[in-house]
Design a protein around this motif. Structure first.
Motif, PDB file in Angstrom:
ATOM      1  N   VAL A  18       0.853  -1.186   0.000  1.00  0.00           N
ATOM      2  CA  VAL A  18       0.000   0.000   0.000  1.00  0.00           C
ATOM      3  C   VAL A  18       0.889   1.237   0.000  1.00  0.00           C
ATOM      4  N   SER A  19       0.594   2.165  -0.897  1.00  0.00           N
ATOM      5  CA  SER A  19       1.319   3.435  -0.905  1.00  0.00           C
ATOM      6  C   SER A  19       0.320   4.559  -1.158  1.00  0.00           C
ATOM      7  N   LYS A  20       0.766   5.779  -0.935  1.00  0.00           N
ATOM      8  CA  LYS A  20      -0.130   6.925  -1.087  1.00  0.00           C
ATOM      9  C   LYS A  20       0.445   7.884  -2.111  1.00  0.00           C
ATOM     10  N   TRP A  21      -0.423   8.414  -2.949  1.00  0.00           N
ATOM     11  CA  TRP A  21      -0.050   9.412  -3.935  1.00  0.00           C
ATOM     12  C   TRP A  21      -1.118  10.495  -3.921  1.00  0.00           C
TER      13      TRP A  21
ATOM     14  N   LEU B 190      -2.645   3.623  -3.509  1.00  0.00           N
ATOM     15  CA  LEU B 190      -2.304   2.690  -4.569  1.00  0.00           C
ATOM     16  C   LEU B 190      -2.048   1.317  -3.955  1.00  0.00           C
ATOM     17  N   PHE B 191      -2.668   0.306  -4.515  1.00  0.00           N
ATOM     18  CA  PHE B 191      -2.487  -1.059  -4.041  1.00  0.00           C
ATOM     19  C   PHE B 191      -1.665  -1.828  -5.066  1.00  0.00           C
ATOM     20  N   ASN B 192      -0.534  -2.360  -4.604  1.00  0.00           N
ATOM     21  CA  ASN B 192       0.396  -3.173  -5.403  1.00  0.00           C
ATOM     22  C   ASN B 192       0.929  -2.421  -6.618  1.00  0.00           C
ATOM     23  N   LYS B 193       1.144  -1.138  -6.457  1.00  0.00           N
ATOM     24  CA  LYS B 193       1.726  -0.337  -7.541  1.00  0.00           C
ATOM     25  C   LYS B 193       3.205  -0.157  -7.255  1.00  0.00           C
TER      26      LYS B 193
END
Length: 149
Positions: free
Chosen positions: A85-88, A93-96
């Protein structure tokens, strides 16, 4: 006389900038490490997108899992089923990532007018201006939309 104070002030400000710079540089690493496999509270729950003929696309998000149409992604899985999980900006964003083979998309929550009142929905950005809308209740109406420039 004035030159000595100015030089001392510049030296003090330079030292202060270095201290704050070091502290600020350390913060993002800690924040990213603690959220890399934990989903945000705002996105957790079960979400439904109406497909037609009484069928739904279902997304279930828990603290450490993301399940879409029966496929589960968690931190303990391997390869493309391992949850990241990351944030933009305001999107999650999941699995990006470069290492992930399965990009699950970009998501955020917002409110949408459903049945005369505003309800919380999960929005999935699908690319080329397509937004999939997932209310947290089963409504037999498709709220997804496309924005064309």
């Amino acid at each position: 006389m004035g030159g000595g104070i100015t030089k001392q002030f510049k030296t003090f400000m330079f030292a202060l900038a270095i201290v704050f710079g070091i502290q600020l540089a350390a913060l993002p690493a800690k924040a990213d490490a603690s959220t890399s496999t934990t989903t945000p509270k705002a996105l957790r729950g079960t979400w439904y997108e109406y497909r037609g003929s009484g069928k739904f696309n279902v997304i279930k998000i828990t603290t450490h899992s993301f399940t879409t149409n029966g496929k589960s992604y968690t931190p303990s899985k391997k390869d493309d089923r391992k949850l990241q999980v990351s944030k933009w900006g305001s999107w999650y964003l999941f699995n990006k990532s470069k290492s992930s083979k399965k990009d699950l998309g970009q998501y955020k929550t917002t409110k949408k007018l459903i049945g005369g009142s505003y309800k919380k929905v999960l929005i999935k950005y699908h690319g080329i201006g397509t937004y999939h809308v997932f209310p947290n209740h089963k409504y037999e109406h498709k709220y997804s939309y496309t924005v064309l420039d």
